[in-house]
Design a protein around this motif. Sequence first.
Motif, PDB file in Angstrom:
ATOM      1  N   ARG A 183      81.626  15.307  40.746  1.00 18.54           N
ATOM      2  CA  ARG A 183      81.910  16.525  39.992  1.00 18.54           C
ATOM      3  C   ARG A 183      80.745  16.802  39.059  1.00 18.54           C
ATOM      4  NH1 ARG A 183      86.815  14.576  35.958  1.00 18.54           N
ATOM      5  NH2 ARG A 183      85.710  12.819  34.989  1.00 18.54           N
ATOM      6  N   PRO A 184      80.577  18.051  38.623  1.00 18.61           N
ATOM      7  CA  PRO A 184      79.464  18.396  37.739  1.00 18.61           C
ATOM      8  C   PRO A 184      79.462  17.534  36.482  1.00 18.61           C
ATOM      9  CG  PRO A 184      80.528  20.387  38.552  1.00 18.61           C
ATOM     10  CD  PRO A 184      81.389  19.227  38.985  1.00 18.61           C
ATOM     11  N   GLY A 185      78.259  17.128  36.079  1.00 19.67           N
ATOM     12  CA  GLY A 185      78.122  16.320  34.876  1.00 19.67           C
ATOM     13  C   GLY A 185      77.975  14.840  35.139  1.00 19.67           C
ATOM     14  N   ASP A 186      78.254  14.401  36.362  1.00 16.82           N
ATOM     15  CA  ASP A 186      78.098  12.983  36.698  1.00 16.82           C
ATOM     16  C   ASP A 186      76.611  12.639  36.640  1.00 16.82           C
ATOM     17  OD1 ASP A 186      77.976  10.438  37.810  1.00 16.82           O
ATOM     18  OD2 ASP A 186      79.523  10.854  39.307  1.00 16.82           O
ATOM     19  N   PRO A 187      76.186  11.744  35.738  1.00 14.66           N
ATOM     20  CA  PRO A 187      74.751  11.483  35.558  1.00 14.66           C
ATOM     21  C   PRO A 187      74.159  10.501  36.565  1.00 14.66           C
ATOM     22  CG  PRO A 187      76.006  10.170  34.007  1.00 14.66           C
ATOM     23  CD  PRO A 187      77.011  10.996  34.762  1.00 14.66           C
ATOM     24  N   LEU A 188      74.991   9.835  37.347  1.00 14.76           N
ATOM     25  CA  LEU A 188      74.488   8.802  38.250  1.00 14.76           C
ATOM     26  C   LEU A 188      73.616   9.402  39.340  1.00 14.76           C
ATOM     27  CD1 LEU A 188      74.548   5.812  39.216  1.00 14.76           C
ATOM     28  CD2 LEU A 188      76.564   6.429  40.591  1.00 14.76           C
ATOM     29  N   LYS A 189      72.488   8.741  39.612  1.00 14.08           N
ATOM     30  CA  LYS A 189      71.614   9.124  40.718  1.00 14.08           C
ATOM     31  C   LYS A 189      71.349   7.874  41.558  1.00 14.08           C
ATOM     32  CE  LYS A 189      69.295  13.210  38.844  1.00 14.08           C
ATOM     33  NZ  LYS A 189      70.301  13.447  37.807  1.00 14.08           N
ATOM     34  N   ILE A 190      71.751   7.923  42.823  1.00 18.74           N
ATOM     35  CA  ILE A 190      71.585   6.795  43.732  1.00 18.74           C
ATOM     36  C   ILE A 190      70.124   6.722  44.166  1.00 18.74           C
ATOM     37  CG2 ILE A 190      72.298   5.797  45.928  1.00 18.74           C
ATOM     38  CD1 ILE A 190      74.492   5.811  43.817  1.00 18.74           C
ATOM     39  N   ASP A 191      69.579   5.512  44.213  1.00 20.37           N
ATOM     40  CA  ASP A 191      68.139   5.340  44.431  1.00 20.37           C
ATOM     41  C   ASP A 191      67.651   5.863  45.775  1.00 20.37           C
ATOM     42  OD1 ASP A 191      67.545   4.134  41.953  1.00 20.37           O
ATOM     43  OD2 ASP A 191      68.325   2.228  42.662  1.00 20.37           O
ATOM     44  N   ALA A 192      68.324   5.544  46.870  1.00 25.84           N
ATOM     45  CA  ALA A 192      67.816   5.921  48.192  1.00 25.84           C
ATOM     46  C   ALA A 192      68.953   5.987  49.189  1.00 25.84           C
ATOM     47  CB  ALA A 192      66.769   4.918  48.660  1.00 25.84           C
ATOM     48  N   ALA A 193      68.741   6.757  50.270  1.00 31.95           N
ATOM     49  CA  ALA A 193      69.761   6.887  51.304  1.00 31.95           C
ATOM     50  C   ALA A 193      69.124   7.403  52.579  1.00 31.95           C
ATOM     51  CB  ALA A 193      70.872   7.839  50.849  1.00 31.95           C
ATOM     52  N   TYR A 194      69.808   7.150  53.682  1.00 28.87           N
ATOM     53  CA  TYR A 194      69.410   7.763  54.948  1.00 28.87           C
ATOM     54  C   TYR A 194      70.615   7.854  55.862  1.00 28.87           C
ATOM     55  CZ  TYR A 194      69.387   3.199  57.377  1.00 28.87           C
ATOM     56  OH  TYR A 194      69.739   1.991  57.932  1.00 28.87           O
ATOM     57  N   ARG A 195      70.478   8.712  56.859  1.00 30.52           N
ATOM     58  CA  ARG A 195      71.529   8.875  57.868  1.00 30.52           C
ATOM     59  C   ARG A 195      70.959   8.416  59.193  1.00 30.52           C
ATOM     60  NH1 ARG A 195      75.589  13.941  57.746  1.00 30.52           N
ATOM     61  NH2 ARG A 195      77.098  13.238  59.320  1.00 30.52           N
ATOM     62  N   PRO A 196      71.522   7.390  59.813  1.00 32.95           N
ATOM     63  CA  PRO A 196      70.989   6.892  61.090  1.00 32.95           C
ATOM     64  C   PRO A 196      71.001   7.975  62.174  1.00 32.95           C
ATOM     65  CG  PRO A 196      72.581   5.353  60.157  1.00 32.95           C
ATOM     66  CD  PRO A 196      72.677   6.609  59.350  1.00 32.95           C
ATOM     67  N   ILE A 197      70.085   7.817  63.135  1.00 33.19           N
ATOM     68  CA  ILE A 197      69.993   8.716  64.276  1.00 33.19           C
ATOM     69  C   ILE A 197      70.588   8.006  65.483  1.00 33.19           C
ATOM     70  CG2 ILE A 197      68.443  10.069  65.731  1.00 33.19           C
ATOM     71  CD1 ILE A 197      68.532  10.972  62.820  1.00 33.19           C
ATOM     72  N   ASP A 198      71.497   8.681  66.206  1.00 35.54           N
ATOM     73  CA  ASP A 198      72.120   8.018  67.349  1.00 35.54           C
ATOM     74  C   ASP A 198      71.233   8.135  68.584  1.00 35.54           C
ATOM     75  OD1 ASP A 198      72.465  10.525  68.493  1.00 35.54           O
ATOM     76  OD2 ASP A 198      74.582  10.679  67.976  1.00 35.54           O
ATOM     77  N   VAL A 199      71.716   7.635  69.712  1.00 32.67           N
ATOM     78  CA  VAL A 199      70.888   7.575  70.923  1.00 32.67           C
ATOM     79  C   VAL A 199      70.516   8.948  71.432  1.00 32.67           C
ATOM     80  CG1 VAL A 199      71.770   5.332  71.646  1.00 32.67           C
ATOM     81  CG2 VAL A 199      73.019   7.392  72.296  1.00 32.67           C
ATOM     82  N   ALA A 200      71.265   9.956  71.065  1.00 33.10           N
ATOM     83  CA  ALA A 200      70.941  11.319  71.491  1.00 33.10           C
ATOM     84  C   ALA A 200      70.092  12.038  70.444  1.00 33.10           C
ATOM     85  CB  ALA A 200      72.230  12.107  71.749  1.00 33.10           C
ATOM     86  N   PHE A 201      69.554  11.267  69.494  1.00 31.21           N
ATOM     87  CA  PHE A 201      68.710  11.809  68.432  1.00 31.21           C
ATOM     88  C   PHE A 201      69.449  12.845  67.591  1.00 31.21           C
ATOM     89  CE2 PHE A 201      65.766  10.130  71.535  1.00 31.21           C
ATOM     90  CZ  PHE A 201      64.904   9.394  70.748  1.00 31.21           C
ATOM     91  N   ARG A 202      70.736  12.565  67.364  1.00 30.18           N
ATOM     92  CA  ARG A 202      71.549  13.387  66.467  1.00 30.18           C
ATOM     93  C   ARG A 202      71.912  12.555  65.235  1.00 30.18           C
ATOM     94  NH1 ARG A 202      74.251  14.785  71.464  1.00 30.18           N
ATOM     95  NH2 ARG A 202      75.742  13.115  70.979  1.00 30.18           N
ATOM     96  N   PRO A 203      72.155  13.210  64.108  1.00 31.27           N
ATOM     97  CA  PRO A 203      72.602  12.453  62.929  1.00 31.27           C
ATOM     98  C   PRO A 203      73.891  11.709  63.225  1.00 31.27           C
ATOM     99  CG  PRO A 203      71.971  14.684  62.333  1.00 31.27           C
ATOM    100  CD  PRO A 203      71.988  14.637  63.832  1.00 31.27           C
ATOM    101  N   ASN A 204      73.978  10.483  62.798  1.00 31.07           N
ATOM    102  CA  ASN A 204      75.152   9.666  63.038  1.00 31.07           C
ATOM    103  C   ASN A 204      76.235   9.981  62.007  1.00 31.07           C
ATOM    104  OD1 ASN A 204      76.760   7.625  64.135  1.00 31.07           O
ATOM    105  ND2 ASN A 204      74.972   6.353  64.536  1.00 31.07           N
ATOM    106  N   GLY A 205      77.418   9.430  62.236  1.00 35.34           N
ATOM    107  CA  GLY A 205      78.549   9.721  61.359  1.00 35.34           C
ATOM    108  C   GLY A 205      78.653   8.782  60.180  1.00 35.34           C
ATOM    109  N   GLU A 237      82.516  12.159  52.508  1.00 31.08           N
ATOM    110  CA  GLU A 237      83.366  12.558  53.635  1.00 31.08           C
ATOM    111  C   GLU A 237      83.596  14.067  53.637  1.00 31.08           C
ATOM    112  OE1 GLU A 237      86.897  10.261  53.270  1.00 31.08           O
ATOM    113  OE2 GLU A 237      85.948   8.366  53.878  1.00 31.08           O
ATOM    114  N   ARG A 238      83.757  14.648  52.439  1.00 35.36           N
ATOM    115  CA  ARG A 238      84.019  16.083  52.341  1.00 35.36           C
ATOM    116  C   ARG A 238      82.769  16.915  52.608  1.00 35.36           C
ATOM    117  NH1 ARG A 238      84.882  16.143  47.470  1.00 35.36           N
ATOM    118  NH2 ARG A 238      82.979  17.158  46.717  1.00 35.36           N
ATOM    119  N   VAL A 239      81.649  16.526  52.000  1.00 38.90           N
ATOM    120  CA  VAL A 239      80.438  17.348  52.069  1.00 38.90           C
ATOM    121  C   VAL A 239      79.633  17.078  53.339  1.00 38.90           C
ATOM    122  CG1 VAL A 239      78.236  17.850  50.929  1.00 38.90           C
ATOM    123  CG2 VAL A 239      80.299  17.467  49.550  1.00 38.90           C
ATOM    124  N   GLU A 240      79.470  15.807  53.683  1.00 36.54           N
ATOM    125  CA  GLU A 240      78.601  15.437  54.800  1.00 36.54           C
ATOM    126  C   GLU A 240      79.364  15.205  56.104  1.00 36.54           C
ATOM    127  OE1 GLU A 240      75.483  15.528  54.391  1.00 36.54           O
ATOM    128  OE2 GLU A 240      75.116  15.246  52.233  1.00 36.54           O
TER     129      GLU A 240
END
Length: 302
Positions: A183-205, A237-240
């Motif tokens: 929610r707005p105002g949450d000051p936390l910032k996560i250092d790093a992230a990625y979304r794996p690519i599946d065998v069909a070169f699509r973003p994974n779940g 889960e909601r946004v991505e």
Amino acid sequence: MSHSNERRACEFHLLRYVPDAVRNEYVHIGVILREQGGSEGPHIQFTRDWRRVRCLDPDADTALLEGMETELRRSLQTDPDGSLPDGRILPDGRILPDGRMMMRLKESLSLSVQMTEAKAYLAESLPAGVEELMRMYVEPPPRIKAPRLSGRAAIQSRMRSEFEQAGVWDLLRKRIAASDYTRPGDPLKIDAAYRPIDVAFRPNGIIRMFHAVSLEPGLEMAKVLAFSASGLRTGVERVEKAQLELTAVIEPAARLGATADEPDRLELYRFGVETMEENQIRVLTTSDLSRVAETARRELRI
């Protein structure tokens, strides 16, 4: 005469960290170098040693500055027409860049980072030239002893180093705002992230997020991440439309003296780990990072 000894006509900019424009105190933090008239894109490098920045500004957000390097490199390399121009050389040797390049740089830089005017430079090669300019203007002299990094800074440095060695650092998202998912105002910032690519070169779940959590000063960081985990998971889960795997990277117990010989420290260390694990946070130590980076390399199809 051997052409191998000829130097290439280049131009360079220095990047300065200026926390207070009124006082005009600054520290050089990076270099941009490009060959005049060459087709190769500019070479950009930031310092890996933020000691002098922290001396000038103890509250400096070095993670933001590191992320800026990635964005600046993308900005100048993805569009050859937006890179450093051949320029117009003035009588005093200064090279005037075109307005388009200046605009792209200003869009990539924060208000606390300034770019110097371009200057002429002769380099054996662009990589060698960048290294030489970094030694001349940016990196602290060898005689200055660096205090050993500790706490979150040490973990973040190790994370970056391992991901860079695996060749995936520039592919990761950095400083992910928790407020995008909570929610707005949450000051936390996560250092790093990625979304794996599946065998069909699509973003994974699934989205993998990594956050440096030091247990050296106490348990506050562990508690903050544990408190935020549920909201982050629901928001992802909601946004991505994806599942979240949240990983906390901590120091090995022995590094903090949390051993059987120090039962109080060991008890606190275990409490911090268990607090995060109870909130479905995967807990790894810096010793696991090479394996984590290799997994990222495979999942991003590098």
